[in-house]
Write a protein that holds these residues in place. Sequence first.
Motif, PDB file in Angstrom:
ATOM      1  N   LEU A 113       0.846  -1.205   0.000  1.00 46.37           N
ATOM      2  CA  LEU A 113       0.000   0.000   0.000  1.00 46.37           C
ATOM      3  C   LEU A 113       0.881   1.255   0.000  1.00 46.37           C
ATOM      4  N   HIS A 114       1.984   1.190   0.746  1.00 45.85           N
ATOM      5  CA  HIS A 114       2.904   2.323   0.805  1.00 45.85           C
ATOM      6  C   HIS A 114       3.568   2.532  -0.558  1.00 45.85           C
ATOM      7  N   GLN A 115       3.980   1.438  -1.190  1.00 46.09           N
ATOM      8  CA  GLN A 115       4.638   1.545  -2.497  1.00 46.09           C
ATOM      9  C   GLN A 115       3.686   2.131  -3.541  1.00 46.09           C
ATOM     10  N   LEU A 116       2.416   1.712  -3.492  1.00 43.74           N
ATOM     11  CA  LEU A 116       1.431   2.253  -4.439  1.00 43.74           C
ATOM     12  C   LEU A 116       1.288   3.760  -4.234  1.00 43.74           C
ATOM     13  N   ALA A 117       1.237   4.172  -2.957  1.00 42.57           N
ATOM     14  CA  ALA A 117       1.092   5.597  -2.649  1.00 42.57           C
ATOM     15  C   ALA A 117       2.314   6.373  -3.145  1.00 42.57           C
ATOM     16  N   GLN A 118       3.509   5.779  -2.989  1.00 43.22           N
ATOM     17  CA  GLN A 118       4.721   6.456  -3.475  1.00 43.22           C
ATOM     18  C   GLN A 118       4.662   6.685  -4.980  1.00 43.22           C
ATOM     19  N   CYS A 119       3.955   5.779  -5.669  1.00 42.42           N
ATOM     20  CA  CYS A 119       3.831   5.887  -7.127  1.00 42.42           C
ATOM     21  C   CYS A 119       2.648   6.757  -7.523  1.00 42.42           C
ATOM     22  N   GLY A 120       1.943   7.296  -6.560  1.00 42.23           N
ATOM     23  CA  GLY A 120       0.800   8.165  -6.868  1.00 42.23           C
ATOM     24  C   GLY A 120      -0.454   7.381  -7.234  1.00 42.23           C
ATOM     25  N   LEU A 121      -0.475   6.076  -6.908  1.00 36.11           N
ATOM     26  CA  LEU A 121      -1.636   5.237  -7.248  1.00 36.11           C
ATOM     27  C   LEU A 121      -2.479   5.067  -5.983  1.00 36.11           C
ATOM     28  N   HIS A 122      -3.483   5.919  -5.844  1.00 35.39           N
ATOM     29  CA  HIS A 122      -4.291   5.926  -4.618  1.00 35.39           C
ATOM     30  C   HIS A 122      -5.661   5.312  -4.876  1.00 35.39           C
ATOM     31  N   PRO A 123      -6.053   4.318  -4.060  1.00 32.38           N
ATOM     32  CA  PRO A 123      -7.380   3.715  -4.258  1.00 32.38           C
ATOM     33  C   PRO A 123      -8.501   4.687  -3.889  1.00 32.38           C
TER      34      PRO A 123
ATOM     35  N   ALA B 191      12.517 -11.800  -7.663  1.00 39.58           N
ATOM     36  CA  ALA B 191      12.459 -10.508  -8.337  1.00 39.58           C
ATOM     37  C   ALA B 191      12.899  -9.425  -7.348  1.00 39.58           C
ATOM     38  N   ALA B 192      13.754  -8.562  -7.835  1.00 39.45           N
ATOM     39  CA  ALA B 192      14.291  -7.513  -6.955  1.00 39.45           C
ATOM     40  C   ALA B 192      13.181  -6.581  -6.491  1.00 39.45           C
ATOM     41  N   ALA B 193      13.296  -6.120  -5.272  1.00 44.08           N
ATOM     42  CA  ALA B 193      12.320  -5.154  -4.754  1.00 44.08           C
ATOM     43  C   ALA B 193      12.448  -3.872  -5.585  1.00 44.08           C
ATOM     44  N   LEU B 194      11.335  -3.165  -5.701  1.00 45.63           N
ATOM     45  CA  LEU B 194      11.337  -1.944  -6.515  1.00 45.63           C
ATOM     46  C   LEU B 194      12.163  -0.861  -5.851  1.00 45.63           C
ATOM     47  N   ASP B 195      12.878  -0.118  -6.687  1.00 50.42           N
ATOM     48  CA  ASP B 195      13.605   1.026  -6.172  1.00 50.42           C
ATOM     49  C   ASP B 195      12.661   2.224  -6.247  1.00 50.42           C
ATOM     50  N   LEU B 196      12.169   2.642  -5.090  1.00 52.98           N
ATOM     51  CA  LEU B 196      11.208   3.746  -5.115  1.00 52.98           C
ATOM     52  C   LEU B 196      11.813   5.052  -4.598  1.00 52.98           C
ATOM     53  N   ASP B 197      13.157   5.124  -4.628  1.00 50.71           N
ATOM     54  CA  ASP B 197      13.797   6.414  -4.360  1.00 50.71           C
ATOM     55  C   ASP B 197      13.450   7.350  -5.507  1.00 50.71           C
ATOM     56  N   ASP B 198      13.273   6.767  -6.680  1.00 47.67           N
ATOM     57  CA  ASP B 198      12.893   7.548  -7.857  1.00 47.67           C
ATOM     58  C   ASP B 198      11.656   6.894  -8.478  1.00 47.67           C
ATOM     59  N   PRO B 199      10.462   7.160  -7.904  1.00 42.45           N
ATOM     60  CA  PRO B 199       9.250   6.476  -8.378  1.00 42.45           C
ATOM     61  C   PRO B 199       8.987   6.703  -9.866  1.00 42.45           C
ATOM     62  N   LEU B 200       9.308   7.907 -10.373  1.00 42.36           N
ATOM     63  CA  LEU B 200       9.002   8.164 -11.792  1.00 42.36           C
ATOM     64  C   LEU B 200       9.827   7.271 -12.711  1.00 42.36           C
ATOM     65  N   ALA B 201      11.107   7.065 -12.365  1.00 44.80           N
ATOM     66  CA  ALA B 201      11.954   6.196 -13.194  1.00 44.80           C
ATOM     67  C   ALA B 201      11.392   4.782 -13.187  1.00 44.80           C
ATOM     68  N   THR B 202      10.952   4.333 -12.012  1.00 46.86           N
ATOM     69  CA  THR B 202      10.400   2.984 -11.882  1.00 46.86           C
ATOM     70  C   THR B 202       9.078   2.878 -12.647  1.00 46.86           C
ATOM     71  N   LEU B 203       8.244   3.927 -12.546  1.00 46.18           N
ATOM     72  CA  LEU B 203       6.973   3.917 -13.283  1.00 46.18           C
ATOM     73  C   LEU B 203       7.219   3.974 -14.785  1.00 46.18           C
ATOM     74  N   ASN B 204       8.251   4.706 -15.203  1.00 39.88           N
ATOM     75  CA  ASN B 204       8.558   4.765 -16.623  1.00 39.88           C
ATOM     76  C   ASN B 204       8.908   3.383 -17.171  1.00 39.88           C
ATOM     77  N   ARG B 205       9.590   2.582 -16.367  1.00 38.24           N
ATOM     78  CA  ARG B 205       9.912   1.224 -16.821  1.00 38.24           C
ATOM     79  C   ARG B 205       8.634   0.388 -16.954  1.00 38.24           C
TER      80      ARG B 205
END
Length: 304
Positions: A58-68, A255-269
Amino acid sequence: MHYRGRFAPSPTGPLHAGSLVAALASWLDARAHGGTWLVRIEDVDTPRCVPGADQLILHQLAQCGLHPDEPPTWQSQRDSTYAQALETLQNQGWAYPCGCTRKAIDAWWEAQGVAHSRHMERPYPGTCRPEQGIAPQRTVSAWRLHVGRVQADLGLDTLTAWTDRRLGPQSQTVAQAVGDFVLRRADSLWAYQLAVVVDDGAQGITHVVRGQDLTDNTARQIVLQRALNLPTPVFLHTPLVLGPNGEKLSKQNGAAALDLDDPLATLNRAANSLGLSAQPAPLEHALQRWISEWLTLYRPHHSD
Ligand code: GLU
């Protein structure tokens, strides 16, 4: 019809590159339709769940701007609803108890001269079906759906056909491909198929967007939806993200945990695996641009 979609992660670990693709795709589809997006934590398979992984997701989704749009739900709190659904099926004569072990099923197939193959799950041969007349001397373990009886009683085709928005026409003869599948497991846990169908129905889900690895479950879920008198949503299965070894990325193969220091880079992938264009910062604008791009790639829905 008001669009309702969901992302339904199993909390067996944090989000990884593959599950983020499914999360982003289901969020974009809901937004592009002006719909509602839900998050449902699928924690019925308790031995596989990792404590705290739900909150992390839930925290990772919020970091990516994906709010339910509504508070998340947990399947582990819905035991009595699943029990009711099973009872409905039992009352119709559409579910039966089964005491077969995996070993017994394998032995049955070997006796038919069908060798075991690592890549082929052999269908359940129906050994415990009530009409086999076997006295239920074994302790009841699992409960299975009597696929043939459901289809006959409801006048359904044995071939279950449906259309995926990305993959096109799909079909499966469930009785042949998987056989009478499990609703409640021998360890008394609810099977994924039952929980997912009951919850998609209860939450009024109109559109399912999820990873392509789940495509094969769809026909079973459609049969179960018919049996429980629930509507069938529109399906879109998203491309799989493959690891460096060409295998499907999963929590199981590390599978490696997502790097969410830079959520936009991760979302771009993740966006790139969905065929969306690369977007610069800020995150909110990138998400907006992907929403406008989305329906040009994945048509709104197919009319059945
Ligand atoms: N809980 C399932 C998973 O994480 C997804 C279920 C679904 O989207 O239907 O693989």
